[in-house]
Design an enzyme around this catalytic site. Structure first.
Site, short mmCIF file in Angstrom:
data_model
loop_
_atom_site.label_atom_id
_atom_site.label_comp_id
_atom_site.label_asym_id
_atom_site.label_seq_id
_atom_site.Cartn_x
_atom_site.Cartn_y
_atom_site.Cartn_z
N SER A 134 1.08 -1.13 0.08
CA SER A 134 0.06 -0.01 0.19
C SER A 134 0.99 1.27 0.08
CB SER A 134 -0.82 -0.03 1.28
OG SER A 134 -1.35 1.32 1.77
N TYR A 147 -2.97 -0.92 10.28
CA TYR A 147 -2.73 -0.90 9.00
C TYR A 147 -1.28 -0.44 8.58
CZ TYR A 147 -4.07 -1.15 3.80
OH TYR A 147 -3.95 -1.27 2.59
#
Length: 252
Positions: A134, A147
């Site tokens: 990401s 995350y």
């Protein structure tokens, strides 16, 4: 076709980015193996679309279940660790069970599939490991502690296995998207609205797309195309890299 004779396991591939990667690899002749949850009829339709693809509804946070899945799948040429989840909350309120779940799915699951796939790839002398990271593997955003930690971790893990496996004809790379319009992104909007006291449109324009210079969501098919490139012979020296596909977010 480019991937004829290759077997590809893509985790989290019943929707979103993983499904786009599965479709792209199937279009190039790969035998794809799906993993993920969802409606049984919809998954059956996907299996038919993808040439009778096998499907495993394995809970990747369960180590024994992952081991059983990998044993049943057998040797693979391509491993795409894509399954992931998100939760948005200030750190002092972040649920401990959510932290543990996100780390288990986003990071530890990739370790377990990789350690089990690597011996077969070594034996063949060829392999491709692609980890969906990401933009949050490179930069952080507030309220996403688990995350951010998991995606920074997957980037470091990818570098390590790239070094370990390079002499066996195996490459390992990350793909790091910005915001892609998938269920994962859509589902975090309500939590972000609550955490930041914003409207839906404000979250989309002032949070999600604010740092993507293109002001556009990344399309899943774009990520599928990049994953296929990383499997090409011409990419044999692309190893240990973290590929941004984020509309310019991490260019700052």
């Amino acid at each position: 076709m480019l991937l004829s004779g290759k077997r590809a396991l893509i985790t989290g591939s019943t929707s979103g980015i993983g499904l786009a990667i599965a479709r792209a690899m199937y279009a190039e002749g790969a035998e794809v193996i799906l993993n993920g949850f969802g409606n049984a009829d919809e998954i059956a339709a996907l299996q038919e679309e993808l040439g009778g693809a096998a499907h495993f509804g394995t809970d990747l946070t369960d180590v024994a279940a992952v081991e059983a899945m990998m044993a049943e799948v057998g040797p693979i040429d391509i491993l795409v660790n894509n399954a992931g989840m998100q939760h948005v909350s200030p750190v002092e309120d972040f649920p401990v069970d959510k932290w543990n779940l996100i780390i288990a799915l986003n990071l530890s699951a990739a370790f377990h599939t990789t350690r089990l796939a690597a011996p077969g790839m070594k034996e063949k002398g060829w392999g491709r490991i692609i980890n969906t990271a990401s933009a949050h593997s490179k930069v952080a955003s507030p309220f996403k502690s688990a995350y951010n930690a998991s995606k920074h971790g997957i980037a470091g893990f990818t570098k390590t296995i790239a070094l370990e496996l390079a002499e066996f004809g195996i490459t390992a790379n990350c793909i790091s998207p910005g915001y892609v319009w998938t269920p994962l992104v859509e589902n975090q909007i309500p939590d972000t609205m609550k955490a930041r006291d914003m409207t839906r449109d404000e979250v989309i324009n002032d949070v999600l797309l604010v740092k993507q210079a293109t002001k556009k969501f990344v399309q899943p098919a774009e990520i599928g195309a990049l994953a296929v490139f990383l499997c090409r012979d011409e990419a044999q020296n692309v190893n240990g890299a973290n590929w941004s596909i984020d509309g310019g977010w991490t260019a700052e």
